[in-house]
Design a protein around this motif. Sequence first.
Motif, mmCIF file in Angstrom:
data_model
loop_
_atom_site.group_PDB
_atom_site.id
_atom_site.type_symbol
_atom_site.label_atom_id
_atom_site.label_comp_id
_atom_site.label_asym_id
_atom_site.label_seq_id
_atom_site.Cartn_x
_atom_site.Cartn_y
_atom_site.Cartn_z
ATOM 1 N N ALA A 22 35.110 44.871 44.468
ATOM 2 C CA ALA A 22 36.093 45.150 43.417
ATOM 3 C C ALA A 22 35.544 44.778 42.051
ATOM 4 O O ALA A 22 35.707 45.522 41.070
ATOM 5 C CB ALA A 22 37.388 44.394 43.703
ATOM 6 N N SER A 25 32.881 47.275 40.987
ATOM 7 C CA SER A 25 33.497 48.532 40.581
ATOM 8 C C SER A 25 34.083 48.426 39.174
ATOM 9 O O SER A 25 33.930 49.330 38.340
ATOM 10 C CB SER A 25 34.588 48.925 41.581
ATOM 11 N N ALA A 26 34.748 47.300 38.878
ATOM 12 C CA ALA A 26 35.324 47.105 37.546
ATOM 13 C C ALA A 26 34.236 47.067 36.478
ATOM 14 O O ALA A 26 34.403 47.631 35.379
ATOM 15 C CB ALA A 26 36.142 45.817 37.517
ATOM 16 N N ARG A 224 46.074 42.110 44.685
ATOM 17 C CA ARG A 224 45.131 43.200 44.938
ATOM 18 C C ARG A 224 43.747 42.798 44.428
ATOM 19 O O ARG A 224 43.637 42.172 43.357
ATOM 20 C CB ARG A 224 45.587 44.483 44.253
ATOM 21 N N GLU A 226 41.654 44.422 42.908
ATOM 22 C CA GLU A 226 41.440 44.989 41.573
ATOM 23 C C GLU A 226 42.015 44.084 40.483
ATOM 24 O O GLU A 226 41.524 44.097 39.338
ATOM 25 C CB GLU A 226 42.083 46.374 41.486
ATOM 26 N N ASP A 230 39.654 42.842 37.394
ATOM 27 C CA ASP A 230 39.893 43.074 35.968
ATOM 28 C C ASP A 230 39.759 41.779 35.175
ATOM 29 O O ASP A 230 39.275 41.786 34.032
ATOM 30 C CB ASP A 230 41.273 43.691 35.760
#
Length: 259
Positions: A22, A25-26, A224, A226, A230
């Motif tokens: 995650a 990906s961010a 989550r 994500e 973040d």
Amino acid sequence: MDLGLLGRRALVCASSRGLGLACASALAREGCDVILNGRDAGRLAAAADEIERLHGRRPALAVADLNIASGRAALLEIAAGPDILVTNNAGPPPGKLGDWDHLAWLAALEANMLAPIELITAVIGSMRKRRFGRIVNITSAVVKSPRLGLSLSTTARTGLTAFCKGLQREVVADNVTINNLLPQHIDTGRQLEMAQRMMRDRGISFEEARALQARIVRAGRLGRPEELADACAFLCSAQAAFISGQNLQVDGGSYDGLI
């Protein structure tokens, strides 16, 4: 918000799945050239496919075991001189005091304290010379809220936290920051393992175990991946240059302490 990360090289450890993936990906979304790390080449390739599909940027791959010196050396050779380092590694299993022999303690310290310290030590010099560096350690909420059953994790990760707190005082003037993310109740494979443990220990169904997990979170749900990612991306940003030596809990408001 433009985080000022376009073209930055980011090494994300243990990033073939879960919180590591995650975060990778961010950072790719924000324009970083990401290096994924894991032990399973097939799983890493699948993670790279996912990030490329989502963000149009193909990560580099570093197949290496963080828990052994040769693996760390190989990783550092592939990812020489990153601008961003996100340390992450699987935690040791929960247990009871009598379960942990000398080897268990050594394995926990190697994986969750010594391995990230070695990586940080290897990259900090080049970060200081370039006058940009962001180090984010994914540790655990147990650093602030110790539990006896998680003592292997608590002890190792607290040692890493103490080391980084001292180091950041020396490097922040060179625009190198070191911060820690303390996840708890995030919906990853670890939570599934804990649910299965609850099923065995309490004789309950999977649905009941998952409901219990959500119930103990103040937000009333699991987080989550994500959401943590973040927070990681922001701590790596140009705007976060004045934030260092901090422990940010990502736990749905569950921590009861004041500080």
